[in-house]
Design a protein around this motif. Sequence first.
Motif, PDB file in Angstrom:
ATOM      1  N   UNK A 441     -28.580   0.459 -15.848  1.00  0.00           N
ATOM      2  CA  UNK A 441     -29.276   0.372 -14.460  1.00  0.00           C
ATOM      3  C   UNK A 441     -29.695   1.718 -14.096  1.00  0.00           C
ATOM      4  N   UNK A 442     -31.162   2.048 -13.729  1.00  0.00           N
ATOM      5  CA  UNK A 442     -31.632   3.208 -13.355  1.00  0.00           C
ATOM      6  C   UNK A 442     -32.303   3.040 -11.935  1.00  0.00           C
ATOM      7  N   UNK A 443     -31.797   4.137 -10.953  1.00  0.00           N
ATOM      8  CA  UNK A 443     -32.027   4.057  -9.563  1.00  0.00           C
ATOM      9  C   UNK A 443     -33.327   5.222  -9.457  1.00  0.00           C
ATOM     10  N   UNK A 444     -34.314   4.294  -8.920  1.00  0.00           N
ATOM     11  CA  UNK A 444     -35.604   5.222  -8.541  1.00  0.00           C
ATOM     12  C   UNK A 444     -35.949   5.519  -7.103  1.00  0.00           C
ATOM     13  N   UNK A 445     -35.878   6.789  -6.829  1.00  0.00           N
ATOM     14  CA  UNK A 445     -36.330   7.028  -5.226  1.00  0.00           C
ATOM     15  C   UNK A 445     -35.094   6.515  -4.468  1.00  0.00           C
ATOM     16  N   UNK A 448     -35.134   1.653  -5.487  1.00  0.00           N
ATOM     17  CA  UNK A 448     -35.435   0.475  -6.248  1.00  0.00           C
ATOM     18  C   UNK A 448     -34.332   0.752  -7.652  1.00  0.00           C
ATOM     19  N   UNK A 449     -33.898  -0.458  -8.372  1.00  0.00           N
ATOM     20  CA  UNK A 449     -33.276  -0.363  -9.354  1.00  0.00           C
ATOM     21  C   UNK A 449     -33.804  -0.835 -10.660  1.00  0.00           C
ATOM     22  N   UNK A 450     -34.044  -0.251 -11.731  1.00  0.00           N
ATOM     23  CA  UNK A 450     -34.653  -0.714 -12.723  1.00  0.00           C
ATOM     24  C   UNK A 450     -33.785  -1.064 -13.989  1.00  0.00           C
ATOM     25  N   UNK A 451     -33.987  -2.259 -14.364  1.00  0.00           N
ATOM     26  CA  UNK A 451     -33.078  -2.679 -15.731  1.00  0.00           C
ATOM     27  C   UNK A 451     -33.987  -3.271 -16.506  1.00  0.00           C
ATOM     28  N   UNK A 454     -34.648  -9.656 -21.183  1.00  0.00           N
ATOM     29  CA  UNK A 454     -35.233 -10.213 -22.414  1.00  0.00           C
ATOM     30  C   UNK A 454     -36.834 -10.340 -22.321  1.00  0.00           C
ATOM     31  N   UNK A 455     -37.384 -10.765 -20.881  1.00  0.00           N
ATOM     32  CA  UNK A 455     -38.843 -10.949 -20.695  1.00  0.00           C
ATOM     33  C   UNK A 455     -39.566  -9.694 -20.607  1.00  0.00           C
ATOM     34  N   UNK A 456     -38.914  -8.651 -20.304  1.00  0.00           N
ATOM     35  CA  UNK A 456     -39.567  -7.270 -20.108  1.00  0.00           C
ATOM     36  C   UNK A 456     -38.685  -6.279 -18.988  1.00  0.00           C
ATOM     37  N   UNK A 457     -39.125  -5.915 -17.976  1.00  0.00           N
ATOM     38  CA  UNK A 457     -38.545  -4.823 -17.089  1.00  0.00           C
ATOM     39  C   UNK A 457     -38.366  -5.638 -15.619  1.00  0.00           C
ATOM     40  N   UNK A 458     -37.077  -5.283 -15.202  1.00  0.00           N
ATOM     41  CA  UNK A 458     -36.982  -5.842 -13.715  1.00  0.00           C
ATOM     42  C   UNK A 458     -36.888  -4.741 -12.640  1.00  0.00           C
ATOM     43  N   UNK A 459     -37.448  -4.732 -11.590  1.00  0.00           N
ATOM     44  CA  UNK A 459     -37.431  -3.944 -10.493  1.00  0.00           C
ATOM     45  C   UNK A 459     -36.995  -4.247  -9.544  1.00  0.00           C
ATOM     46  N   UNK A 460     -35.750  -3.885  -8.699  1.00  0.00           N
ATOM     47  CA  UNK A 460     -35.317  -4.642  -7.573  1.00  0.00           C
ATOM     48  C   UNK A 460     -35.231  -3.619  -6.582  1.00  0.00           C
ATOM     49  N   UNK A 590     -24.322  -5.211  -7.297  1.00  0.00           N
ATOM     50  CA  UNK A 590     -25.105  -5.695  -6.427  1.00  0.00           C
ATOM     51  C   UNK A 590     -26.127  -6.719  -7.258  1.00  0.00           C
ATOM     52  N   UNK A 591     -26.532  -6.531  -8.511  1.00  0.00           N
ATOM     53  CA  UNK A 591     -27.378  -7.272  -9.083  1.00  0.00           C
ATOM     54  C   UNK A 591     -26.640  -8.477  -9.376  1.00  0.00           C
ATOM     55  N   UNK A 592     -25.375  -8.429  -9.842  1.00  0.00           N
ATOM     56  CA  UNK A 592     -24.645  -9.836 -10.313  1.00  0.00           C
ATOM     57  C   UNK A 592     -24.504 -10.685  -8.785  1.00  0.00           C
ATOM     58  N   UNK A 593     -23.981 -10.198  -7.739  1.00  0.00           N
ATOM     59  CA  UNK A 593     -24.170 -10.831  -6.572  1.00  0.00           C
ATOM     60  C   UNK A 593     -25.347 -11.447  -6.248  1.00  0.00           C
TER      61      UNK A 593
END
Length: 623
Positions: A441-445, A448-451, A454-460, A590-593
Amino acid sequence: MSDIIQLLPDSVANQIAAGEVIQRPASVVKELVENAVDAGSTEIQVIIKDAGRTLIQIIDNGCGMSETDARLAFERHATSKIKEAEDLFSIRTMGFRGEALASIAAVAQVELKTRLHGEELGTKIEIAGSKVESQEQVTCAPGSNFMVKNLFFNVPARRRFLKTNATELRHIVNEFQRIALAHPSIAFSLVHNEQTIFNLPPSNLRQRILGVIGTHANSMLLPVETDTSIVKIKGYVGKPRSARKTMGDQYFFVNNRYMRSPYFHKAVMVAYENLVPAEHCPPYFLYFEVDPQIIDVNIHPTKTEIKFEDERAVWKIVVAAVREALGKFNMVPSIDFYDAAEVQIPSVQKEGPVTEPTVHINPEYNPFNTKVRGNPDNHAPQIPSDWQSLYEGFESGAGNKDDSTSDTLILPSKENGDEDREYDDSEEVSLGENMDAGALYFQVKNKYIITSVKSGIMIIDQRRAHERILYEGFIKNIRSEASVSQHSLFPEELTFSEEDAILLREILDELRIFGFELKETKERTFAILGQPSLLRNIDASKVIDALLAAFKSGEVDPQQEVKENIALVMAKNACMPPGEVLTQVEMAELINNLFLCNSPNYTPDGKPVFTIVDNEELEKRFC
């Protein structure tokens, strides 16, 4: 063809006028108390029952009325304030149109007892639905005593649309406070259902403000005073730290008449620019004195809006006056270049020769020599004896999955500030079939959380994700009625205005369902005994302020889905602040919840929580 246009009966015309002037019980209080002020009263009592539905009684010791005036006062457009059109441009009284009493008598049962000073007998008049039922001489105190019973008794549709008693009482308190603040030299009292809410003796302006909003605000008020050829402004503004999200302690007065002005409110907020948080507003009590000929108070039926001849000039004066008050009391950040405690600059000695400064060096110092040479204060760097252990494991490649991937990921840690933190695979959390098992998991600014999935990249969006999680947690508590409350060892006490206190008492039961445990320890002061366990590391007072603001603005309707609306407001204001730095464990949790929620895709108000950039889109980017 027969004529079809006809004059309306007075009773019907008065009911139509009452639709504009008398909107709710608070309107009756406003009109009658303003009349008592114009009558030269030094003491005014307001007695209310059932939030004005059953009884509104106004007692004053003003000049009173003669028998003829008492009867004529209930006629339409009967007034003692103006006689010709030119008088409209020099109005200094509160009322002047002569519509209030006629409108009140058209929709209620009114009883008036009044007597002139120096007279032995007074007059009693009873009117219901614009019809005079009786008029006689009685013995009564000098002044006037109005009793308005069964408001809207003959207009049942208007009566049905009245809000709850708590809501109507808040509006009455609001109107009462406006008049009491405008006339500090008059004694006011307000009693509701035989319980005294306000008892304000004659005082100066500052004491009257504290009597209305509470003595806790004494240290927060800064005086404002300026005098120009256009307008004279005096009053008080709050310090920046007194700003709150709830509106309610913001007042403008023009020639002792309350004025509602979003335009001048913006001027005050410009003066506080960069001093208060966004969407927060400080209290202010500003009194304008202007020539009546450069304003127009006759542009609204309730006389709460005033038109200025040169609004732009007044706007600039308001900004300058408030900024001057903030700057005078060091509320505006400044840089002091003359602080002797911070910087010591040696003074020039005029007597004696000026010597050239010298630099002392040790020519024998060798940085590569471990022994001390020359000056004993100069030491070579010491090399630890176990330095070889620092390189253990580097050549063996222990902990690496393969030669091309490192076993560590350095991320900022909230617990350690700027220190680095090591991430290991044991912190990974499975997020379902679509999530990669080894996703990082990478935090941007810090937003946003980027991870990878299987279908690509998710931005949360991390704040929206937290808002959705909190909302569904609150909704679960509502349905189960079993909220978990975290009790406080040292309860925080909050003091509110009377208007906010009435609203808070009304929603205490709903707040208890969410886990808030509040207790009124003394008048208008509430102790936070417990708060929802979901609100970890959250300032409960800010959440309560946001709830009160939502009720006042109409964002929460007290009669429809109160609990769901409260859950939405609480989730929106209790979610993590912008720019929150998260660790790997916190992002994974956070993502799991989020994906355990029933509707993880959107926030409660319909905004997207995450988006996925699919593999095909990624491939196109590198074609």
